[in-house]
Design an enzyme around this catalytic site. Structure first.
Site, mmCIF file in Angstrom:
data_model
loop_
_atom_site.group_PDB
_atom_site.id
_atom_site.type_symbol
_atom_site.label_atom_id
_atom_site.label_comp_id
_atom_site.label_asym_id
_atom_site.label_seq_id
_atom_site.Cartn_x
_atom_site.Cartn_y
_atom_site.Cartn_z
ATOM 1 N N ASP A 89 1.002 -1.170 -0.054
ATOM 2 C CA ASP A 89 0.049 -0.030 -0.014
ATOM 3 C C ASP A 89 0.661 1.085 -0.070
ATOM 4 N N CYS B 240 -19.874 -15.923 -4.895
ATOM 5 C CA CYS B 240 -20.743 -15.206 -4.031
ATOM 6 C C CYS B 240 -22.153 -15.791 -4.146
ATOM 7 N N CYS C 292 -18.644 5.326 3.436
ATOM 8 C CA CYS C 292 -17.911 4.053 4.136
ATOM 9 C C CYS C 292 -17.298 4.518 5.530
ATOM 10 N N CYS D 177 -13.977 -0.213 9.908
ATOM 11 C CA CYS D 177 -15.122 -1.194 9.933
ATOM 12 C C CYS D 177 -14.805 -2.412 9.238
ATOM 13 N N CYS E 247 -18.868 -5.490 6.403
ATOM 14 C CA CYS E 247 -19.105 -6.195 5.200
ATOM 15 C C CYS E 247 -18.332 -7.421 5.128
ATOM 16 N N CYS F 171 -19.684 -12.224 6.057
ATOM 17 C CA CYS F 171 -19.252 -13.158 4.843
ATOM 18 C C CYS F 171 -18.990 -14.513 5.265
HETATM 19 C C1 B12 Z 1 -8.617 3.939 -1.002
HETATM 20 C C2 B12 Z 1 -8.659 2.345 -0.055
HETATM 21 C C3 B12 Z 1 -9.784 2.419 0.761
HETATM 22 C C4 B12 Z 1 -10.894 3.341 0.513
HETATM 23 C C5 B12 Z 1 -11.902 3.044 -0.741
HETATM 24 C C6 B12 Z 1 -11.954 1.484 -0.695
HETATM 25 C C7 B12 Z 1 -12.528 0.943 -1.879
HETATM 26 N N1 B12 Z 1 -13.293 -0.091 -1.906
HETATM 27 O O1 B12 Z 1 -12.506 1.569 -3.066
HETATM 28 C C8 B12 Z 1 -11.646 2.969 2.101
HETATM 29 C C9 B12 Z 1 -10.697 4.170 2.891
HETATM 30 C C10 B12 Z 1 -12.832 3.368 2.230
HETATM 31 C C11 B12 Z 1 -10.997 1.698 2.393
HETATM 32 C C12 B12 Z 1 -11.655 0.713 3.218
HETATM 33 C C13 B12 Z 1 -11.096 -0.427 3.468
HETATM 34 N N2 B12 Z 1 -10.111 -0.855 2.921
HETATM 35 CO CO1 B12 Z 1 -8.683 -0.016 2.020
HETATM 36 N N3 B12 Z 1 -7.440 0.461 0.354
HETATM 37 C C14 B12 Z 1 -7.700 1.622 -0.436
HETATM 38 C C15 B12 Z 1 -6.351 1.454 -1.543
HETATM 39 C C16 B12 Z 1 -5.333 2.427 -1.003
HETATM 40 C C17 B12 Z 1 -6.792 1.799 -2.807
HETATM 41 C C18 B12 Z 1 -8.154 1.002 -3.178
HETATM 42 C C19 B12 Z 1 -8.774 1.555 -4.368
HETATM 43 O O2 B12 Z 1 -8.033 1.956 -5.431
HETATM 44 N N4 B12 Z 1 -9.925 1.711 -4.713
HETATM 45 C C20 B12 Z 1 -10.695 2.022 -5.883
HETATM 46 C C21 B12 Z 1 -11.588 0.986 -6.184
HETATM 47 C C22 B12 Z 1 -12.236 1.046 -7.657
HETATM 48 O O3 B12 Z 1 -10.753 -0.010 -6.535
HETATM 49 P P1 B12 Z 1 -10.067 -1.411 -5.539
HETATM 50 O O4 B12 Z 1 -10.450 -1.159 -4.382
HETATM 51 O O5 B12 Z 1 -8.561 -1.627 -5.899
HETATM 52 O O6 B12 Z 1 -10.884 -2.628 -5.974
HETATM 53 C C23 B12 Z 1 -11.635 -2.794 -6.993
HETATM 54 C C24 B12 Z 1 -11.013 -3.464 -8.215
HETATM 55 O O7 B12 Z 1 -9.931 -4.425 -7.637
HETATM 56 C C25 B12 Z 1 -11.994 -4.414 -8.624
HETATM 57 N N5 B12 Z 1 -11.437 -5.328 -9.471
HETATM 58 C C26 B12 Z 1 -10.313 -6.205 -9.456
HETATM 59 N N6 B12 Z 1 -10.024 -6.615 -10.587
HETATM 60 C C27 B12 Z 1 -10.911 -6.219 -11.593
HETATM 61 C C28 B12 Z 1 -11.011 -6.356 -12.917
HETATM 62 C C29 B12 Z 1 -12.105 -5.804 -13.413
HETATM 63 C C30 B12 Z 1 -12.147 -5.873 -14.978
HETATM 64 C C31 B12 Z 1 -12.977 -4.830 -13.057
HETATM 65 C C32 B12 Z 1 -14.101 -4.406 -13.661
HETATM 66 C C33 B12 Z 1 -12.875 -4.493 -11.551
HETATM 67 C C34 B12 Z 1 -11.745 -5.398 -10.964
HETATM 68 O O8 B12 Z 1 -12.806 -4.833 -7.773
HETATM 69 C C35 B12 Z 1 -12.501 -3.997 -6.448
HETATM 70 C C36 B12 Z 1 -13.991 -3.496 -6.021
HETATM 71 O O9 B12 Z 1 -13.743 -2.343 -5.219
HETATM 72 C C37 B12 Z 1 -5.850 -0.032 -1.285
HETATM 73 C C38 B12 Z 1 -4.556 -0.278 -1.633
HETATM 74 C C39 B12 Z 1 -4.169 -0.203 -2.935
HETATM 75 N N7 B12 Z 1 -3.056 0.577 -3.202
HETATM 76 O O10 B12 Z 1 -4.961 -0.940 -3.736
HETATM 77 C C40 B12 Z 1 -6.443 -0.434 0.203
HETATM 78 C C41 B12 Z 1 -6.999 -1.921 0.550
HETATM 79 C C42 B12 Z 1 -8.022 -2.108 -0.775
HETATM 80 N N8 B12 Z 1 -7.944 -1.638 1.757
HETATM 81 C C43 B12 Z 1 -7.822 -2.900 2.441
HETATM 82 C C44 B12 Z 1 -8.481 -2.809 3.497
HETATM 83 C C45 B12 Z 1 -7.976 -3.920 4.452
HETATM 84 C C46 B12 Z 1 -9.563 -2.144 3.672
HETATM 85 C C47 B12 Z 1 -10.690 -2.203 4.834
HETATM 86 C C48 B12 Z 1 -11.098 -3.627 4.987
HETATM 87 C C49 B12 Z 1 -10.349 -1.630 6.232
HETATM 88 C C50 B12 Z 1 -11.092 -1.314 7.399
HETATM 89 N N9 B12 Z 1 -11.352 -2.767 7.979
HETATM 90 O O11 B12 Z 1 -11.761 -0.666 7.768
HETATM 91 C C51 B12 Z 1 -11.909 -1.380 4.338
HETATM 92 C C52 B12 Z 1 -12.885 -2.125 3.382
HETATM 93 C C53 B12 Z 1 -13.930 -1.523 2.729
HETATM 94 C C54 B12 Z 1 -14.448 -2.451 1.232
HETATM 95 N N10 B12 Z 1 -15.315 -3.054 1.459
HETATM 96 O O12 B12 Z 1 -13.638 -1.913 0.310
HETATM 97 C C55 B12 Z 1 -6.908 -4.022 1.733
HETATM 98 C C56 B12 Z 1 -7.848 -4.816 1.350
HETATM 99 C C57 B12 Z 1 -7.439 -6.290 1.441
HETATM 100 C C58 B12 Z 1 -8.216 -7.151 0.826
HETATM 101 N N11 B12 Z 1 -8.398 -8.570 1.179
HETATM 102 O O13 B12 Z 1 -9.015 -7.099 -0.404
HETATM 103 C C59 B12 Z 1 -6.221 -2.972 0.715
HETATM 104 C C60 B12 Z 1 -5.616 -3.788 -0.587
HETATM 105 C C61 B12 Z 1 -4.807 -2.306 1.344
HETATM 106 C C62 B12 Z 1 -3.824 -3.604 1.579
HETATM 107 N N12 B12 Z 1 -2.580 -3.466 1.219
HETATM 108 O O14 B12 Z 1 -4.144 -4.799 2.073
HETATM 109 N N13 B12 Z 1 -9.962 1.408 1.623
HETATM 110 S S1 SF4 Z 2 -19.686 -2.304 5.893
HETATM 111 FE FE1 SF4 Z 2 -18.191 -2.299 4.576
HETATM 112 S S2 SF4 Z 2 -18.506 -0.675 3.017
HETATM 113 FE FE2 SF4 Z 2 -20.011 -0.414 4.561
HETATM 114 S S3 SF4 Z 2 -19.114 1.135 6.160
HETATM 115 FE FE3 SF4 Z 2 -18.265 -0.996 6.884
HETATM 116 S S4 SF4 Z 2 -16.354 -1.144 5.567
HETATM 117 FE FE4 SF4 Z 2 -17.408 0.568 4.427
HETATM 118 S S1 SF4 Z 3 -21.120 -11.789 2.192
HETATM 119 FE FE1 SF4 Z 3 -19.285 -12.695 1.008
HETATM 120 S S2 SF4 Z 3 -20.167 -14.382 -0.203
HETATM 121 FE FE2 SF4 Z 3 -21.827 -12.729 0.408
HETATM 122 S S3 SF4 Z 3 -21.853 -11.578 -1.460
HETATM 123 FE FE3 SF4 Z 3 -20.623 -10.490 0.114
HETATM 124 S S4 SF4 Z 3 -18.547 -11.287 -0.396
HETATM 125 FE FE4 SF4 Z 3 -19.949 -12.402 -1.538
#
Ligand code: B12
Ligand code: SF4
Ligand code: SF4
Length: 308
Positions: free
Chosen positions: A117, A179, A205, A232, A235, A239
């Site tokens: 990260d 899922c 969130c 938080c 979610c 699961c």
């Molecule tokens: C910004 C950020 C946040 C933001 C926004 C989260 C979000 N969902 O977008 C906030 C502050 C809300 C947050 C919260 C959390 N975060 Co955070 N966060 C990040 C960060 C720095 C960037 C994420 C980002 O770019 N978000 C934008 C969205 C659009 O992209 P994304 O999250 O990468 O994920 C999407 C894509 O990967 C997509 N995807 C993947 N492959 C493909 C392919 C296609 C074609 C498509 C369409 C989509 C797709 O699916 C995902 C759905 O959102 C990453 C670290 C990193 N550098 O990636 C950590 C990261 C995602 N966070 C992490 C964690 C642990 C959390 C929390 C659990 C913390 C907590 N307990 O409070 C929560 C979870 C909330 C949730 N359900 O997502 C971990 C997740 C680990 C995992 N197992 O997934 C990461 C990877 C950090 C790490 N190094 O471990 N986070």
């Molecule tokens: S349940 Fe997941 S998406 Fe909703 S507020 Fe908590 S961390 Fe964010």
């Molecule tokens: S709780 Fe887990 S298995 Fe159910 S929809 Fe969400 S990510 Fe998928």
């Protein structure tokens, strides 16, 4: 070889991605354009480098992706990933040991870069394509057997660690076959933060509100916090892919700091120096002294008993 070296260092899963470009960048860009990132303007600033792994390490050909199972389970006002030693430090130091082992097996002049990260990388996509698991409707990277309470780290290198595999089909990812009909995460989110799964509106969130948002809360935000001080887990806790007992990540679970529960009365009193002494080597540091004190004051006023 890289995968077995990583597994020997206690990661819950490891895999290799051989390839150049993220396939989710366009979705990521649309997410930013919709303003779903709120005040996290650093995501906007670093959006271009996320297009191509070689912008993070020149001539990058492969990425070793690892998942680390965070210690400690159960309810609390601190999210699980932030309990105990700062995961950035834990994962980074283990990956550096992996680098030491790999160096001797690769030509001199090979480059390695460890990220936890700490670089503009779409880490979940990297983990998905490296075969660590799947993306759930909650957006989490879920490792079968270990669940979603894992944090991710990467090792980028300019030597091939495996053979290229085709990029995944986006529509297959978004079918969420693992899922099935379940939608527990979507229905349980206290603020209804999910947009079209797996994307969420970060501004709603509770993780964003308690960690990333600066300044005072609006009324609906205060009402939604329900005593949380940092992050938080709702979610994830609902699961069915998460095992009932936590998967050990190798940290001593009996001596965790921060623990699951922090006393909001004490936290509200911490000045900047005391905050630094207490939280500098923990993930809670990210919330800043004023942010954590704000969360604690809100918890004392609105939910003295902590999250339900
Ligand atoms: C910004 C950020 C946040 C933001 C926004 C989260 C979000 N969902 O977008 C906030 C502050 C809300 C947050 C919260 C959390 N975060 Co955070 N966060 C990040 C960060 C720095 C960037 C994420 C980002 O770019 N978000 C934008 C969205 C659009 O992209 P994304 O999250 O990468 O994920 C999407 C894509 O990967 C997509 N995807 C993947 N492959 C493909 C392919 C296609 C074609 C498509 C369409 C989509 C797709 O699916 C995902 C759905 O959102 C990453 C670290 C990193 N550098 O990636 C950590 C990261 C995602 N966070 C992490 C964690 C642990 C959390 C929390 C659990 C913390 C907590 N307990 O409070 C929560 C979870 C909330 C949730 N359900 O997502 C971990 C997740 C680990 C995992 N197992 O997934 C990461 C990877 C950090 C790490 N190094 O471990 N986070
Ligand atoms: S349940 Fe997941 S998406 Fe909703 S507020 Fe908590 S961390 Fe964010
Ligand atoms: S709780 Fe887990 S298995 Fe159910 S929809 Fe969400 S990510 Fe998928």
């Amino acid at each position: 070889m890289a995968i077995s070296a990583a597994m020997a260092h206690g990661f819950a899963a490891a895999g290799v991605l051989v390839g150049r470009n993220p396939v989710s960048w366009t979705s990521f860009r649309e997410w930013l354009d919709d303003g779903s990132h709120g005040e996290m303007e650093w995501l906007e600033r670093d959006s271009e480098p996320r297009r191509d792994f070689a912008q993070i390490l020149p001539y990058c050909t492969s990425i070793l992706s690892v998942a680390y199972a965070v210690p400690g389970g159960g309810a609390g006002n601190v999210a699980r990933y932030a309990r105990g030693d700062d995961y950035h430090r834990v994962v980074r130091s283990r990956l550096k040991e992996v680098v030491q082992e790999l160096r001797s097996r690769f030509p001199s002049g090979t480059h390695f870069r460890v990220c936890v990260d700490t670089a503009p990388l779409l880490e979940r996509e990297v983990a998905l394509r490296a075969g660590l698991g799947f993306i759930g409707k909650n957006g989490m990277l879920i490792v079968p057997g270990a669940g979603s309470h894992v944090v991710l780290g990467e090792l980028l290198t300019d030597v091939p660690l495996g053979t290229p595999v085709a990029a995944p089909d986006p529509s297959a990812i978004l079918r969420f076959e693992r899922c099935g009909e379940c939608r527990a995460c979507l229905d349980s989110c206290p603020t209804g933060a999910f947009l079209a799964p797996p994307f969420l509106d970060a501004r709603k969130c509770l993780s964003y509100l308690t960690i990333e948002k600066r300044g005072p809360f609006e009324k609906w935000e205060r009402d939604a916090l329900d005593g949380r001080l940092f992050g938080c887990d709702v979610c994830q806790d609902v699961c069915p892919w998460n095992p009932p007992a936590p998967v050990s990540g190798g940290t001593d679970g009996d001596h965790l700091f921060p623990p699951a529960w922090l006393d909001p009365a004490k936290v509200a009193e911490l000045d900047a120096a005391a905050f630094r002494r207490t939280f500098f080597r923990t993930a809670v540091w990210r919330a800043t002294s004023s942010g954590l004190a704000r969360n604690a004051r809100e918890a004392l006023e609105t939910s003295p008993g902590g999250p339900r």
